[in-house]
Design a protein around this motif. Sequence first.
Motif, PDB file in Angstrom:
ATOM      1  N   GLN A  39       0.790  -1.010   0.308  1.00 51.55           N
ATOM      2  CA  GLN A  39       0.262  -0.242  -0.348  1.00 51.55           C
ATOM      3  C   GLN A  39       0.785   1.091  -0.057  1.00 51.55           C
ATOM      4  OE1 GLN A  39      -3.243   0.395  -0.602  1.00 51.55           O
ATOM      5  NE2 GLN A  39      -3.856  -1.947   0.476  1.00 51.55           N
ATOM      6  N   PRO A  40       0.501   2.379  -0.502  1.00 46.03           N
ATOM      7  CA  PRO A  40       1.441   3.588  -0.586  1.00 46.03           C
ATOM      8  C   PRO A  40       0.795   4.311   1.080  1.00 46.03           C
ATOM      9  CG  PRO A  40       0.245   3.418  -2.788  1.00 46.03           C
ATOM     10  CD  PRO A  40      -0.488   2.615  -1.571  1.00 46.03           C
ATOM     11  N   ASP A  41       1.941   4.686   1.325  1.00 46.40           N
ATOM     12  CA  ASP A  41       1.357   5.713   2.426  1.00 46.40           C
ATOM     13  C   ASP A  41       0.675   6.271   2.321  1.00 46.40           C
ATOM     14  OD1 ASP A  41       4.036   5.178   3.704  1.00 46.40           O
ATOM     15  OD2 ASP A  41       5.281   6.489   3.651  1.00 46.40           O
ATOM     16  N   TRP A  42      -0.635   6.631   3.110  1.00 46.51           N
ATOM     17  CA  TRP A  42      -2.052   6.993   3.676  1.00 46.51           C
ATOM     18  C   TRP A  42      -1.907   6.953   4.940  1.00 46.51           C
ATOM     19  CZ3 TRP A  42      -6.198   5.712   5.543  1.00 46.51           C
ATOM     20  CH2 TRP A  42      -7.303   5.969   5.519  1.00 46.51           C
ATOM     21  N   THR A  43      -2.794   8.061   5.566  1.00 48.05           N
ATOM     22  CA  THR A  43      -3.532   7.515   6.755  1.00 48.05           C
ATOM     23  C   THR A  43      -4.654   8.794   6.697  1.00 48.05           C
ATOM     24  OG1 THR A  43      -2.720  10.004   7.231  1.00 48.05           O
ATOM     25  CG2 THR A  43      -0.670   8.889   7.652  1.00 48.05           C
ATOM     26  N   SER A  44      -5.528   8.349   7.380  1.00 49.62           N
ATOM     27  CA  SER A  44      -6.986   8.972   7.909  1.00 49.62           C
ATOM     28  C   SER A  44      -7.216  10.854   6.884  1.00 49.62           C
ATOM     29  CB  SER A  44      -7.615   8.155   8.986  1.00 49.62           C
ATOM     30  OG  SER A  44      -7.255   8.547   9.751  1.00 49.62           O
ATOM     31  N   THR A  45      -6.219  11.721   7.456  1.00 46.22           N
ATOM     32  CA  THR A  45      -6.059  12.567   7.305  1.00 46.22           C
ATOM     33  C   THR A  45      -4.618  13.641   6.726  1.00 46.22           C
ATOM     34  OG1 THR A  45      -4.568  12.662   9.555  1.00 46.22           O
ATOM     35  CG2 THR A  45      -6.972  13.161   9.794  1.00 46.22           C
ATOM     36  N   MET A  46      -4.128  12.415   5.432  1.00 43.23           N
ATOM     37  CA  MET A  46      -3.046  12.510   4.628  1.00 43.23           C
ATOM     38  C   MET A  46      -3.035  13.649   3.939  1.00 43.23           C
ATOM     39  SD  MET A  46      -0.565  10.500   2.662  1.00 43.23           S
ATOM     40  CE  MET A  46       0.237  10.195   4.200  1.00 43.23           C
ATOM     41  N   PHE A  47      -5.221  13.166   3.482  1.00 47.35           N
ATOM     42  CA  PHE A  47      -5.533  13.561   1.308  1.00 47.35           C
ATOM     43  C   PHE A  47      -6.691  14.296   2.376  1.00 47.35           C
ATOM     44  CE2 PHE A  47      -3.234   9.898   0.634  1.00 47.35           C
ATOM     45  CZ  PHE A  47      -2.358  10.496   0.229  1.00 47.35           C
ATOM     46  N   SER A  48      -7.426  14.356   4.101  1.00 52.67           N
ATOM     47  CA  SER A  48      -8.486  15.255   3.424  1.00 52.67           C
ATOM     48  C   SER A  48      -8.888  15.014   4.910  1.00 52.67           C
ATOM     49  CB  SER A  48      -9.912  14.190   3.019  1.00 52.67           C
ATOM     50  OG  SER A  48     -10.934  15.333   3.614  1.00 52.67           O
ATOM     51  N   SER A  56     -16.015   6.346  -4.183  1.00 56.86           N
ATOM     52  CA  SER A  56     -16.473   6.409  -5.090  1.00 56.86           C
ATOM     53  C   SER A  56     -16.670   8.024  -5.518  1.00 56.86           C
ATOM     54  CB  SER A  56     -17.789   6.111  -5.237  1.00 56.86           C
ATOM     55  OG  SER A  56     -18.561   6.127  -3.581  1.00 56.86           O
ATOM     56  N   ARG A  57     -16.681   8.475  -4.961  1.00 57.36           N
ATOM     57  CA  ARG A  57     -17.049  10.519  -4.565  1.00 57.36           C
ATOM     58  C   ARG A  57     -15.167  10.955  -4.935  1.00 57.36           C
ATOM     59  NH1 ARG A  57     -20.453  11.491   1.176  1.00 57.36           N
ATOM     60  NH2 ARG A  57     -22.470  10.332  -0.021  1.00 57.36           N
ATOM     61  N   GLY A  58     -14.234  10.537  -5.312  1.00 58.73           N
ATOM     62  CA  GLY A  58     -13.027  10.922  -5.550  1.00 58.73           C
ATOM     63  C   GLY A  58     -11.717  11.141  -4.545  1.00 58.73           C
ATOM     64  N   ALA A  59     -12.651  10.251  -3.157  1.00 61.34           N
ATOM     65  CA  ALA A  59     -11.943  10.520  -2.030  1.00 61.34           C
ATOM     66  C   ALA A  59     -10.004   9.621  -2.451  1.00 61.34           C
ATOM     67  CB  ALA A  59     -12.094   9.978  -0.852  1.00 61.34           C
ATOM     68  N   VAL A  60      -8.826  10.141  -2.064  1.00 58.44           N
ATOM     69  CA  VAL A  60      -7.588   8.758  -2.277  1.00 58.44           C
ATOM     70  C   VAL A  60      -7.758   7.971  -1.081  1.00 58.44           C
ATOM     71  CG1 VAL A  60      -5.220   8.584  -2.238  1.00 58.44           C
ATOM     72  CG2 VAL A  60      -6.256  10.994  -3.301  1.00 58.44           C
ATOM     73  N   LEU A  61      -8.097   6.271  -1.539  1.00 52.82           N
ATOM     74  CA  LEU A  61      -7.466   5.064  -0.130  1.00 52.82           C
ATOM     75  C   LEU A  61      -6.771   4.476  -0.619  1.00 52.82           C
ATOM     76  CD1 LEU A  61     -11.297   4.874   0.392  1.00 52.82           C
ATOM     77  CD2 LEU A  61     -10.464   6.248   1.586  1.00 52.82           C
ATOM     78  N   PRO A  62      -6.416   3.364   0.191  1.00 53.28           N
ATOM     79  CA  PRO A  62      -5.578   2.767  -0.031  1.00 53.28           C
ATOM     80  C   PRO A  62      -6.038   1.687  -0.674  1.00 53.28           C
ATOM     81  CG  PRO A  62      -6.292   2.477   2.612  1.00 53.28           C
ATOM     82  CD  PRO A  62      -7.092   3.866   2.030  1.00 53.28           C
ATOM     83  N   ASN A  63      -5.640   0.734  -1.847  1.00 56.09           N
ATOM     84  CA  ASN A  63      -5.586  -0.116  -2.747  1.00 56.09           C
ATOM     85  C   ASN A  63      -7.012  -0.642  -1.890  1.00 56.09           C
ATOM     86  OD1 ASN A  63      -4.164   1.475  -4.434  1.00 56.09           O
ATOM     87  ND2 ASN A  63      -2.174   0.363  -3.925  1.00 56.09           N
TER      88      ASN A  63
END
Length: 372
Positions: A39-48, A56-63
Motif C-alpha cells: 500500500q502507498p503511504d496513507w493516513t486517514s487525514t493525509m488527503f482529507s 466513489s466520490r474521489g477520495a484517496v484511499l488504500p488500494n
Amino acid sequence: MVLTKRVVIVALFSAMGSAPLLTSPAFGEVIFEDNFDDQPDWTSTMFSTEKMQKRSRGAVLPNGWDLIYQDTKWSPETGYINNHASLEILETNADKARGGEGKAAVMWRESHSLGWLNWASDSQLWKYLEGGYEELYVEFYIRFSDNWWQRSRGNTGNWTSKILRVGSWDGVGDEVNGAAGSLGPIVFWDYKQDDYGMRNVLAFRGGPWGENYRFNGQYSDGVSLNYTKNTAGNEEDGKNPLHTNALTGAPLVSSSTAWHEDVFGPPAHWTKMAFYVKMNSAPGVKDGVFRQWINGHRIVNKENVPWVMENSENIMVKWNYIAIGGNDYLQPIPNEQRFEDWYAIDDLVIHSSMPYEKQMVAPNPPVGIGIK
C-alpha cells in the motif's frame, strides 16, 4: 513479500506429492487479502480531514478499500505535529508490522471527552464484497502498543473499542450507521477490559436492512464473555478449546480471570483472530452461525442466530462488507495530555467459507527414496 504460513504449507504438500489438503475447497475462495506492505503511504487525514471519505466520490484511499470513516482530534493535518491520525499505513511504521518489516494498519486511539459518554477517535476502514456471500471467514493478526492503556491490570472501566464489523449493506444508504436503516445483519467484535478482566464483547444486529435491527427482543443483541470459563465446550465436538495464557502457557479455559496480557501477550506479541458467519436458511429460522477463534482455537460457537428475521418482503440478504477499526470510547486521561495508544492489524484474509477445523493428518513420507 514474505510468504504466509498458508502459502508455505500448500507449497510443502505440493512438493511432496501428497493430496492437496489446503487447496481452495478447504478454505473456500480467497475473496480479499491485504498485508498492507504494497500500500502507498496513507493516513486517514493525509488527503482529507472529512469524516466520511469514499472512493466513489474521489477520495484517496488504500488500494482495494472503499471508504474510511474517521474522527481524529490530534494529527499533523489538524495542527498537532507530534500526534497521529486515527489510521496510518506508513513505511515509517515498519516496527509495528508483523515480522518487523513492511506495513500494517495502525489504529490510534485518543483519550478525549466532550463532557459526556462520547465515542471519540474513529478509524473504520470499509471493504465492499461485490455480490455478497452466504458465508464469510475473516482472519487477521493483531498487536497492541507498549503503552496500551489497559495493559496494566489496574486500568479497567467501560472503555471500549470496536475492532471488526462483518455485515450486510443495501447498496444505497449509509454504510456505517446501522440506525440509519441501510445495514443488517451485522456482527461487531469489541475490545474491553473491566473489573471482571478482559472481555470478549460481541454485538449482534438483525436484518434485513431497515428491519429487525435489534431482533425485536427475540434474540440477544450482545454478549460480554470472558476468555476463560465462557469458552468451555466451544471447540469442535463440544470439547474445550486449548488456548493458553500468553504469559504462562496455562490453559485459559480453567482460569478464573484473565487480563490483557494473559490474552493478548506482552508488547510486540501478535495474536491471530478469526471469525465466521453463515446466514440462516430462511427468514426467521434460527440456524444462522457465528464462530470465533483465537490463535486457532475456537472460543465461541453459536448455531442458532436468526440473522434475517421474518420481514415485510420476506427476503434474504447476504454478507457483503467488512470493516476493521472503529470508534473508541476512551476517556481515562484528560484531554490536555493528548494521550494516544495504538493497535495494529496485519495479514488480513477473507474466505468465502470456513476452513476445515479438524487437524489435518501429516502427509505420508515420500517413497522410493534410498541411500546409495
